[in-house]
Structures are given as structure tokens and as C-alpha cells.
Write an enzyme that holds these catalytic residues in place. Sequence first.
Site, PDB file in Angstrom:
ATOM      1  N   ASN A   1      29.500  45.120  26.688  1.00 34.85           N
ATOM      2  CA  ASN A   1      28.695  46.264  26.278  1.00 34.85           C
ATOM      3  C   ASN A   1      29.634  47.170  25.480  1.00 34.85           C
ATOM      4  OD1 ASN A   1      26.993  48.396  26.003  1.00 34.85           O
ATOM      5  ND2 ASN A   1      26.559  48.633  28.183  1.00 34.85           N
TER       6      ASN A   1
ATOM      7  N   HIS B   1      15.767  49.443  27.673  1.00 31.79           N
ATOM      8  CA  HIS B   1      15.956  49.036  29.080  1.00 31.79           C
ATOM      9  C   HIS B   1      15.219  47.729  29.381  1.00 31.79           C
ATOM     10  CE1 HIS B   1      16.449  53.534  30.403  1.00 31.79           C
ATOM     11  NE2 HIS B   1      17.636  52.988  30.185  1.00 31.79           N
TER      12      HIS B   1
ATOM     13  N   ARG C   1      17.938  64.118  28.183  1.00 34.33           N
ATOM     14  CA  ARG C   1      16.925  63.991  27.130  1.00 34.33           C
ATOM     15  C   ARG C   1      15.590  64.549  27.602  1.00 34.33           C
ATOM     16  NH1 ARG C   1      17.998  57.946  26.820  1.00 34.33           N
ATOM     17  NH2 ARG C   1      20.087  57.850  25.924  1.00 34.33           N
TER      18      ARG C   1
END
Length: 393
Positions: A7, A175, A236
Site C-alpha cells: 500500500n 473500500h 471528512r
Amino acid sequence: MKILILNSGSSSIKCQYFINQKSVAFVVVEEITKINSISTIKYNEHTIQNNSFIANHEEALDMIFTLLLESELLVDINQVDAIGHRIVHGGSKFSEPLLIETQSLKELEEISYLAPLHNPHNLKAIKIFRDKYPTIAQVAVFDTAFHQSIPEYASLYALPSEVSQKFAIKRYGFHGTSHFYVAKQSAKILQKELTELNLITLHLGNGASATAIKGGKSIDTSMGFTPLDGLIMGTRSGDIDPAIVKFLMKNDNKSIEDINTILNEKSGLTGICGSSDMRQITTQAQSGDTQSQLALDMYSYRIKKYIGAYSMALGRVDAIVFTAGVGENSAKVREMVCEGLEESLGIKIDKEKNNTLQGYAIDDKSSKVAILVIPTNEELEIAVQTQKIIEEC
Ligand code: ADP
């Protein structure tokens, strides 16, 4: 089969090493290009840190291999059968994992503009590996792929069609690897075929999203063109009236960059009560802090609204699934989310099971819908998908 899952971000690279789908080591290189670079490997009972300066992503990947070789879990880099990359955005094109070849690399570059903060760093790691170890297979697994099954009427925004088409604007969702993983786990736990199940999966981490899954396929999800849409998150905002952007630019003298920073980094739980840590928020709310209580109320209410909407979209719901940091650990949030859903949707939590978490199921005997808490494991899912592609080649 030996698989490395990577990642790669702008300032860090995380790597998990799997042997036959079992995680045996975790390596992270942080603060790349900064004076305080730090590299850590964890395996068995060991945690080893190295503070050498890491000047760029190439050095970071070298460091990952050095630490893996030093651990003796890997004797030679060429022992690695494949590298699976977590890629944030697969655009409209990729609904399946992708074996990286010259043509596919070009296609990935073409969609990089959709996730300028993420995809270019993912691609950088792929290219470095290709140059250094051309014989090791590489696979891209996309966060958006699982949501490619969302029908157009749910994925398109009601913008002028020519604008949507010109810029490929639609609800991509994110996701996806996590939603798919917990959906498959739910099927195992409920001893049903995934194709027979209707699920609402709630990935509640720092980023948060809800997905409606019908017969194993995503039919709607709360994150949209970007991960800013939908649920309230750590920093967010999730859903807002888009006219607020113009209002703030005009009345608070904000630039578009200022607004972007506010919505992505200063809003959500942080914006409401000053913290994005659900542990702290819950404790503060219990001690009477009204802003923390408000943050909890708003956070849970937004999730509840999505459960309502997705119940209608699915027609029948077999299970609600909680996962990720908050979903797996916060009994308070799970309780607040499910509160009041019995009469309308037949969803009833068992408070005792919710607090003690002795299995996956936390629903009351009388609940018409199963309520499950399932730890997500995105890296394992990427390893599984990578292995599948390699075996098919
Ligand atoms: P990321 O999206 O970064 O992978 P995680 O899935 O690790 O995030 O989730 C991070 C969130 O989980 C944080 O808001 C944190 O407060 C929350 N969290 C972790 N442990 C607990 C806990 N025991 N109780 C409540 N919230 C928790």
C-alpha cells in the site's frame, strides 16, 4: 505461495508478507523524504526499527526488502511469487484485479487523474519493481472494483450528461475490498451462499462508507466520485449541500483549495468536537461534553439514514455488518446506530452480546435481521485475489 501486499502512499509504504495466505510479517516505512524517516518490521514476537534516512520510494522499497531479508523470513527476493498492490482508483474500466503488463500499466496511467493524491504513488511502486525485478508478477487490486456493479441509475449524478461523460464523473465508491471481504465472511458465518444474501456493510474507520450488497454484488455505496461523500468520517464531512462551497467562498473569503482542506481535513467528527478518535469522543460524551455527544448523535444518525435508504434499495436485508476501527470496537456506536430500527426494519440489537462480543452475531433472538461484527482484512483479501490471478495465468 509467497505474496507481498503493498500500500504505497505519498510519504509511507506499508507492506504485508503472506505465505500461503497467512500473514507472517508487516513492514512500514514512514516519513519518506523527511529527516525523521522510520522503518519498522513486525514478525513473530519481534518489532525492529531502523531510523536510516529514506530519500525516495525506491529506497523505501529497498528498505522493505532489507528488513524482510534480515528477518530471514525471505532468503532471496526472487522467492516472491507475486506482489499485490492496493490501488485506490480503477476508474470505470477495472472491475476485476489486473495483472500488470505494459498495456495495463499505460491504462492505469490514463486514469491516474481520478485519484491524483493516491494512484501516482501506487504506480510509482509498480514501476520501480518492474525495473528492478522484471520476473516477479505484479497485480493491481482496486478499492473501486467491487462497486462497478452499481447500476447507472444509482451511480450517476444528476449533472448534465455531457459533463458526466466528458470527465467520467459518477459514484465510484471506495473500500470495495473491505466490503467484499466482510460480505464473504458474513456468508460463511450465516452458512448461506453469498449469492443468496442481501447485506448492508458498514466500514467505519477513519474513512467510513456503507454499501448495499444484493446477492454478493454492490448495488449502491455511500462514497462517491471521491471518498468525501456519504457518512460522517474522522475529518471528512460526508454529504453536504454543494451550494455551501460557493457560499463559503463568497461570504468567508475562502479559495477552492481552502474549502477542499476544510471538507477533507477539518470537518467530520474533528470539525464537530475537535477529535476524530471515537474512544475519546465516547469518553468525553459520557462526561457531559455536549459537542462530543452531538458528534456521536450526528455520526450515528447519518449511518441510520443510510441503513434506511439501503433497506429500501435492497427490498430485503439479511444482515447489517459492522467493520473497521469504529465498527469493530465501539459498542456505543453500534447500539446508537441500531436504536429505534426494530419497528420499521425489524433490526434489534442484543445489548449484552454487543458489549461482550463473544461471537460475530450481536442481534437479539427476535431480530428479523442478523447484526454481525466482523474484523476486516483488506490485505488478506488482496493476497487472495492476487493468488487467484497468478494461478489462472
Ligand atoms: P483507517 O481508516 O485509518 O484504517 P481504522 O479502521 O483503524 O482506520 O479505524 C480508526 C478509528 O477506529 C478511529 O476513529 C479510532 O478512534 C477507532 N477506534 C479504534 N479502537 C477503538 C475502540 N476501542 N473504541 C472505539 N473506537 C475505536
